[in-house]
Motif scaffolding. Structure first.
Motif: not given
Length: 177
Positions: A75-99
Motif C-alpha cells: 500500500i505504501q509503495h502504491l501510494l508513492k507511485l500514485r502521488l509522489h511528485p519525484d518519479r526517479q524511484s518509480e521503477q524501484r517502487w514497482k520492483k519492490d511492490v512485485n517483491g
C-alpha cells in the motif's frame, strides 16, 4: 480467524497433520486452543501448558504480522507511485511492490485462513500508509498537502484490496503534471 476449541476436538489425528501442512496459522490457533482446554487433572506434571499454548499461538501470529507488514509495504509503495511528485524511484517502487506481492502470495499459500481474513488484516493499514507517505513527502522536501490533494478522502482507501493491491500487475497512474 480464530479456530475454536470445539473445532479442535472434532479433528482426527490425520486431519491435524493435514491442517499443519495446509494452513500453518490455523493449525497454531487450533493447537493452542487444545492445550488451553486440556483438563487440569490430566495434565502431565510440570508441563506449562499455558505458556506452551501462548508460544504456539505466537508462531501463528508471526505469520499474521508478516502478512500485515507486506500488505502495508504494498500500500505504501502504491501510494508513492500514485502521488509522489519525484518519479526517479518509480521503477524501484514497482520492483519492490512485485517483491512484496510475491512474498505475500507465499504467506497466503501457506496460511489460507490469513488470505480469507485479508480484509481484517488490511483494515487499519490505509491510515498508517497515508501517514507514512505524508512523512516521506515532507522528508523529501515536498508539500505533502499539495502532493496528497488527489486523494478524495485520505481516511478512505482509494485502492481496492483484491482488484488492485493484491493484483499481480496492477499499478496506479502517476500524478498528473
Amino acid at each position: 480467524m480464530e479456530i475454536g476449541v470445539g473445532h479442535a476436538y472434532s479433528l482426527r489425528m490425520s486431519d491435524v497433520g493435514e491442517l499443519y501442512e495446509r494452513d500453518f496459522y490455523a493449525w497454531t490457533q487450533d493447537q493452542a486452543a487444545l492445550l488451553r482446554a486440556w483438563p487440569e487433572a490430566l495434565r502431565p506434571n510440570a508441563l506449562d501448558l499455558n505458556h506452551l499454548a501462548e508460544e504456539i499461538e505466537d508462531l501463528g501470529k508471526s505469520q499474521r504480522r508478516a502478512a500485515r507488514s507486506l500488505l502495508l509495504q504494498v500500500i505504501q509503495h502504491l501510494l508513492k507511485l500514485r502521488l509522489h511528485p519525484d518519479r526517479q524511484s518509480e521503477q524501484r517502487w514497482k520492483k519492490d511492490v512485485n517483491g512484496f506481492r510475491d512474498q505475500l502470495r507465499d504467506v497466503f499459500a501457506e496460511n489460507p485462513s490469513l488470505r480469507a481474513a485479508r480484509d481484517e488484516l488490511a483494515a487499519d493499514l490505509w491510515a498508517r500508509a497515508v501517514a507514512s507517505l505524508r512523512r516521506d513527502l515532507e522528508l523529501d522536501g515536498f508539500d505533502s498537502r499539495a502532493a496528497m490533494a488527489p486523494l478524495p478522502d485520505p481516511a478512505e482507501p482509494c485502492f481496492d484490496l483484491d482488484r488492485e493491491i493484491l493484483a499481480e500487475d496492477w499499478f496506479p497512474q502517476p500524478p498528473a503534471g
